[in-house]
Write a protein that holds these residues in place. Structure first.
Motif, PDB file in Angstrom:
ATOM      1  N   LEU A 111       0.827  -1.213   0.000  1.00 27.01           N
ATOM      2  CA  LEU A 111       0.000   0.000   0.000  1.00 27.01           C
ATOM      3  C   LEU A 111       0.860   1.261   0.000  1.00 27.01           C
ATOM      4  CD1 LEU A 111      -2.831  -0.910   2.533  1.00 27.01           C
ATOM      5  CD2 LEU A 111      -3.108  -0.405   0.101  1.00 27.01           C
ATOM      6  N   VAL A 112       1.921   1.259   0.769  1.00 35.42           N
ATOM      7  CA  VAL A 112       2.818   2.420   0.825  1.00 35.42           C
ATOM      8  C   VAL A 112       3.460   2.653  -0.539  1.00 35.42           C
ATOM      9  CG1 VAL A 112       4.985   3.272   1.822  1.00 35.42           C
ATOM     10  CG2 VAL A 112       3.215   2.315   3.302  1.00 35.42           C
ATOM     11  N   ARG A 113       3.879   1.578  -1.192  1.00 33.22           N
ATOM     12  CA  ARG A 113       4.469   1.705  -2.533  1.00 33.22           C
ATOM     13  C   ARG A 113       3.459   2.249  -3.541  1.00 33.22           C
ATOM     14  NH1 ARG A 113       7.685  -3.906  -3.222  1.00 33.22           N
ATOM     15  NH2 ARG A 113       9.623  -3.291  -2.216  1.00 33.22           N
ATOM     16  N   VAL A 114       2.254   1.708  -3.507  1.00 32.72           N
ATOM     17  CA  VAL A 114       1.215   2.170  -4.440  1.00 32.72           C
ATOM     18  C   VAL A 114       0.874   3.630  -4.159  1.00 32.72           C
ATOM     19  CG1 VAL A 114      -1.204   1.875  -5.133  1.00 32.72           C
ATOM     20  CG2 VAL A 114       0.295  -0.117  -4.928  1.00 32.72           C
ATOM     21  N   ASP A 115       0.776   3.991  -2.888  1.00 29.51           N
ATOM     22  CA  ASP A 115       0.489   5.379  -2.532  1.00 29.51           C
ATOM     23  C   ASP A 115       1.578   6.313  -3.047  1.00 29.51           C
ATOM     24  OD1 ASP A 115      -1.014   7.450  -1.005  1.00 29.51           O
ATOM     25  OD2 ASP A 115       0.860   7.516   0.145  1.00 29.51           O
ATOM     26  N   ALA A 116       2.831   5.932  -2.871  1.00 29.83           N
ATOM     27  CA  ALA A 116       3.938   6.754  -3.368  1.00 29.83           C
ATOM     28  C   ALA A 116       3.897   6.852  -4.892  1.00 29.83           C
ATOM     29  CB  ALA A 116       5.269   6.176  -2.902  1.00 29.83           C
ATOM     30  N   MET A 117       3.559   5.740  -5.544  1.00 33.97           N
ATOM     31  CA  MET A 117       3.462   5.740  -7.002  1.00 33.97           C
ATOM     32  C   MET A 117       2.355   6.681  -7.451  1.00 33.97           C
ATOM     33  SD  MET A 117       1.390   4.499  -9.685  1.00 33.97           S
ATOM     34  CE  MET A 117       0.334   3.460  -8.745  1.00 33.97           C
ATOM     35  N   LEU A 118       1.196   6.599  -6.793  1.00 31.81           N
ATOM     36  CA  LEU A 118       0.077   7.479  -7.159  1.00 31.81           C
ATOM     37  C   LEU A 118       0.444   8.939  -6.947  1.00 31.81           C
ATOM     38  CD1 LEU A 118      -2.960   5.510  -5.710  1.00 31.81           C
ATOM     39  CD2 LEU A 118      -2.428   5.889  -8.126  1.00 31.81           C
ATOM     40  N   ASP A 119       1.135   9.211  -5.866  1.00 30.33           N
ATOM     41  CA  ASP A 119       1.534  10.583  -5.567  1.00 30.33           C
ATOM     42  C   ASP A 119       2.507  11.126  -6.614  1.00 30.33           C
ATOM     43  OD1 ASP A 119       1.358  12.842  -3.737  1.00 30.33           O
ATOM     44  OD2 ASP A 119       3.468  12.417  -3.288  1.00 30.33           O
ATOM     45  N   ALA A 120       3.300  10.245  -7.196  1.00 29.74           N
ATOM     46  CA  ALA A 120       4.283  10.669  -8.194  1.00 29.74           C
ATOM     47  C   ALA A 120       3.682  10.871  -9.586  1.00 29.74           C
ATOM     48  CB  ALA A 120       5.420   9.649  -8.267  1.00 29.74           C
ATOM     49  N   LEU A 121       2.477  10.359  -9.794  1.00 30.61           N
ATOM     50  CA  LEU A 121       1.839  10.511 -11.106  1.00 30.61           C
ATOM     51  C   LEU A 121       1.429  11.957 -11.356  1.00 30.61           C
ATOM     52  CD1 LEU A 121      -0.617   7.447 -11.192  1.00 30.61           C
ATOM     53  CD2 LEU A 121       1.504   7.722 -12.494  1.00 30.61           C
ATOM     54  N   PRO A 122       1.419  12.370 -12.621  1.00 28.97           N
ATOM     55  CA  PRO A 122       0.851  13.689 -12.933  1.00 28.97           C
ATOM     56  C   PRO A 122      -0.617  13.712 -12.487  1.00 28.97           C
ATOM     57  CG  PRO A 122       2.048  12.805 -14.827  1.00 28.97           C
ATOM     58  CD  PRO A 122       1.963  11.701 -13.800  1.00 28.97           C
ATOM     59  N   PRO A 123      -1.106  14.856 -12.034  1.00 31.54           N
ATOM     60  CA  PRO A 123      -2.468  14.932 -11.477  1.00 31.54           C
ATOM     61  C   PRO A 123      -3.557  14.342 -12.381  1.00 31.54           C
ATOM     62  CG  PRO A 123      -1.320  16.986 -11.104  1.00 31.54           C
ATOM     63  CD  PRO A 123      -0.421  16.137 -11.963  1.00 31.54           C
ATOM     64  N   ARG A 124      -3.528  14.610 -13.674  1.00 28.16           N
ATOM     65  CA  ARG A 124      -4.565  14.112 -14.575  1.00 28.16           C
ATOM     66  C   ARG A 124      -4.511  12.592 -14.681  1.00 28.16           C
ATOM     67  NH1 ARG A 124      -7.704  16.653 -18.537  1.00 28.16           N
ATOM     68  NH2 ARG A 124      -7.799  18.199 -16.903  1.00 28.16           N
ATOM     69  N   VAL A 125      -3.303  12.038 -14.767  1.00 22.38           N
ATOM     70  CA  VAL A 125      -3.140  10.584 -14.858  1.00 22.38           C
ATOM     71  C   VAL A 125      -3.656   9.941 -13.572  1.00 22.38           C
ATOM     72  CG1 VAL A 125      -1.459   8.701 -15.071  1.00 22.38           C
ATOM     73  CG2 VAL A 125      -1.194  10.772 -16.456  1.00 22.38           C
ATOM     74  N   ARG A 126      -3.316  10.517 -12.431  1.00 26.60           N
ATOM     75  CA  ARG A 126      -3.785  10.001 -11.142  1.00 26.60           C
ATOM     76  C   ARG A 126      -5.313  10.042 -11.064  1.00 26.60           C
ATOM     77  NH1 ARG A 126      -0.601  12.649  -7.867  1.00 26.60           N
ATOM     78  NH2 ARG A 126      -1.853  14.529  -7.917  1.00 26.60           N
ATOM     79  N   GLU A 127      -5.902  11.154 -11.520  1.00 27.68           N
ATOM     80  CA  GLU A 127      -7.364  11.288 -11.480  1.00 27.68           C
ATOM     81  C   GLU A 127      -8.032  10.214 -12.344  1.00 27.68           C
ATOM     82  OE1 GLU A 127     -10.844  14.641 -12.220  1.00 27.68           O
ATOM     83  OE2 GLU A 127      -8.852  14.980 -13.057  1.00 27.68           O
ATOM     84  N   VAL A 128      -7.520  10.016 -13.536  1.00 28.74           N
ATOM     85  CA  VAL A 128      -8.080   8.997 -14.434  1.00 28.74           C
ATOM     86  C   VAL A 128      -7.966   7.615 -13.791  1.00 28.74           C
ATOM     87  CG1 VAL A 128      -7.644   7.789 -16.625  1.00 28.74           C
ATOM     88  CG2 VAL A 128      -7.779  10.295 -16.579  1.00 28.74           C
TER      89      VAL A 128
END
Length: 170
Positions: A111-128
């Motif tokens: 979960l920590v890895r996925v959270d860090a990955m999501l945080d590193a994504l550009p905002p639009r990519v994360r939203e999608v």
């Protein structure tokens, strides 16, 4: 026999001696306890050493150390929020479905890895990605919601899934 001149002081050691007590105090005030402050202080110095980047002469060393420490504080607090949410969700499970301590540790680390990955994504990519994976929307439903073409939604999802895969493989 030639006399050897004393070696120049290590710049990291000089920074540590000059600023460690101040950094520890800053973190103690920020975190509210000495244990977290000590851990984060040492993590700050490790991050500085690993980066091999010292503050330039014109930079204020304390501002540079605070920049590193703030990132570590944010990471720690995010990890604790994730852990609390995970443990809260586990508490809702019947005891017979509760994972072992080892399984919990692995799941939390993931979960920590996925959270860090999501945080590193550009905002639009994360939203999608979030709309697709957590709200269950189709690409056709996501496109008008984020104001883009369905083809772009596919590209964003591909980017997010690649980042997810890479984070899990590390």
């Amino acid at each position: 026999m030639p006399h050897s001149s004393p070696s120049a002081p290590d710049p990291i050691q000089s920074l540590y001696v000059a600023h460690q007590p101040w950094l520890l105090g800053w973190l103690r005030r920020r975190m509210g306890n000495a244990c977290d402050a000590a851990d984060l202080s040492q993590d700050t110095w490790v991050r500085l050493i690993v980066s091999r980047r010292l503050p330039r002469q014109e930079e204020e060393p304390r501002a540079y150390l605070v920049q590193i420490a703030k990132g570590l504080v944010v990471d720690l607090l995010r990890r604790r929020r994730l852990e609390a949410a995970y443990l809260e969700a586990l508490a809702l499970l019947p005891e017979s479905f509760a994972p072992s301590p080892q399984e919990r540790a692995i799941a939390l680390q993931t979960l920590v890895r996925v959270d860090a990955m999501l945080d590193a994504l550009p905002p639009r990519v994360r939203e999608v990605f979030m709309l697709s994976q957590f709200e269950g929307l189709t690409y056709a439903e996501i496109a008008p919601r984020v104001g883009t073409a369905e083809r772009t939604v596919r590209k964003h999802m591909r980017d997010a899934l690649q980042a997810c895969f890479q984070a899990l493989m590390e």
